[in-house]
Design an enzyme around this catalytic site. Structure first.
Site, short mmCIF file in Angstrom:
data_model
loop_
_atom_site.label_atom_id
_atom_site.label_comp_id
_atom_site.label_asym_id
_atom_site.label_seq_id
_atom_site.Cartn_x
_atom_site.Cartn_y
_atom_site.Cartn_z
N ASP A 51 40.32 -38.90 -20.88
CA ASP A 51 39.24 -39.11 -21.84
C ASP A 51 39.57 -40.37 -22.65
O ASP A 51 40.53 -41.09 -22.31
CB ASP A 51 39.04 -37.86 -22.72
CG ASP A 51 40.16 -37.63 -23.73
OD1 ASP A 51 41.18 -38.35 -23.67
OD2 ASP A 51 40.02 -36.73 -24.58
N CYS B 44 44.91 -37.00 -21.99
CA CYS B 44 44.05 -36.99 -23.18
C CYS B 44 44.95 -37.26 -24.37
O CYS B 44 46.04 -37.81 -24.20
CB CYS B 44 43.25 -35.69 -23.29
SG CYS B 44 44.20 -34.18 -23.59
N THR C 109 46.67 -35.21 -26.23
CA THR C 109 47.89 -34.39 -26.16
C THR C 109 48.25 -33.94 -24.76
O THR C 109 49.35 -33.42 -24.55
CB THR C 109 47.69 -33.11 -26.99
OG1 THR C 109 46.55 -32.42 -26.43
CG2 THR C 109 47.44 -33.44 -28.46
N HIS D 200 59.85 -25.79 -9.69
CA HIS D 200 59.53 -24.36 -9.74
C HIS D 200 58.05 -24.07 -9.52
O HIS D 200 57.70 -23.05 -8.95
CB HIS D 200 59.94 -23.77 -11.10
CG HIS D 200 61.41 -23.46 -11.18
ND1 HIS D 200 61.96 -22.72 -12.19
CD2 HIS D 200 62.44 -23.82 -10.36
CE1 HIS D 200 63.28 -22.61 -12.00
NE2 HIS D 200 63.59 -23.29 -10.91
N HIS E 118 60.00 -18.64 -5.68
CA HIS E 118 59.09 -19.65 -6.23
C HIS E 118 57.83 -19.77 -5.36
O HIS E 118 56.72 -19.91 -5.88
CB HIS E 118 59.80 -20.99 -6.36
CG HIS E 118 60.90 -20.95 -7.37
ND1 HIS E 118 60.68 -20.61 -8.69
CD2 HIS E 118 62.23 -21.18 -7.25
CE1 HIS E 118 61.83 -20.63 -9.35
NE2 HIS E 118 62.78 -20.97 -8.49
#
Ligand code: RB5
Length: 144
Positions: free
Chosen positions: A8, A65, A67, A98, A134
């Site tokens: 964004d 973005c 964060t 993982h 996993h």
């Protein structure tokens, strides 16, 4: 390897920096926008990038973005996306080792470009552990 990127407005500069870096490193790069710092809605771009990866048009995706949180949530709404918010080298390593993350989400407000390059390199160069536990957990995610 083909890598799709999207952001964004809040991740626009970091997305562009990573796009240029990865291109210089020899990766095939697809920039899915946004194209300016004008305000846009991160769910649109998270979805777009995740769909691009899940449909096989790119091998991996990077979404950015402010964060990494909002656009990462959006990416994970797409079935088959395993998008990890990465804010350290440790996150980057385990996102692949993982979780076999096929996308990562980064934050321009939280991560400098030089650190982001390190996280992206770590994620791209790490191998999935591949062990039964996993693989089973990743399959459980994909079956949701
Ligand atoms: C946009 O202002 C900001 O909310 C967005 O970039 C992101 O940080 C959301 O999680």
């Amino acid at each position: 390897m083909k890598i799709a990127l999207a952001s964004d407005h809040g991740g626009f500069e970091l997305k562009n920096g990573l796009r240029d870096y990865l291109s210089d490193e020899g990766y095939e790069v697809v920039d899915l926008g946004t194209e300016s710092g004008e305000s846009v809605d991160y769910p649109v771009y998270g979805k777009k990038c995740a769909e691009y990866v899940v449909s096989g048009q790119a091998d991996k995706g990077i979404v950015v973005c402010g964060t990494g949180i909002g656009i990462g949530i959006a990416a994970n709404k797409v079935h088959g996306a395993r998008c990890a918010v990465v804010a350290s080298e440790t996150h980057a390593f385990f996102a692949k080792n993982h979780n076999d993350a096929n996308l990562i989400a980064l934050g321009e407000r939280t991560t400098e470009l030089e650190d982001a390059k390190l996280y992206v390199d770590t994620w791209l160069q790490t191998k999935f552990d591949g062990g039964e536990r996993h693989a089973r957990r990743v399959k459980l995610l994909d079956d949701m």
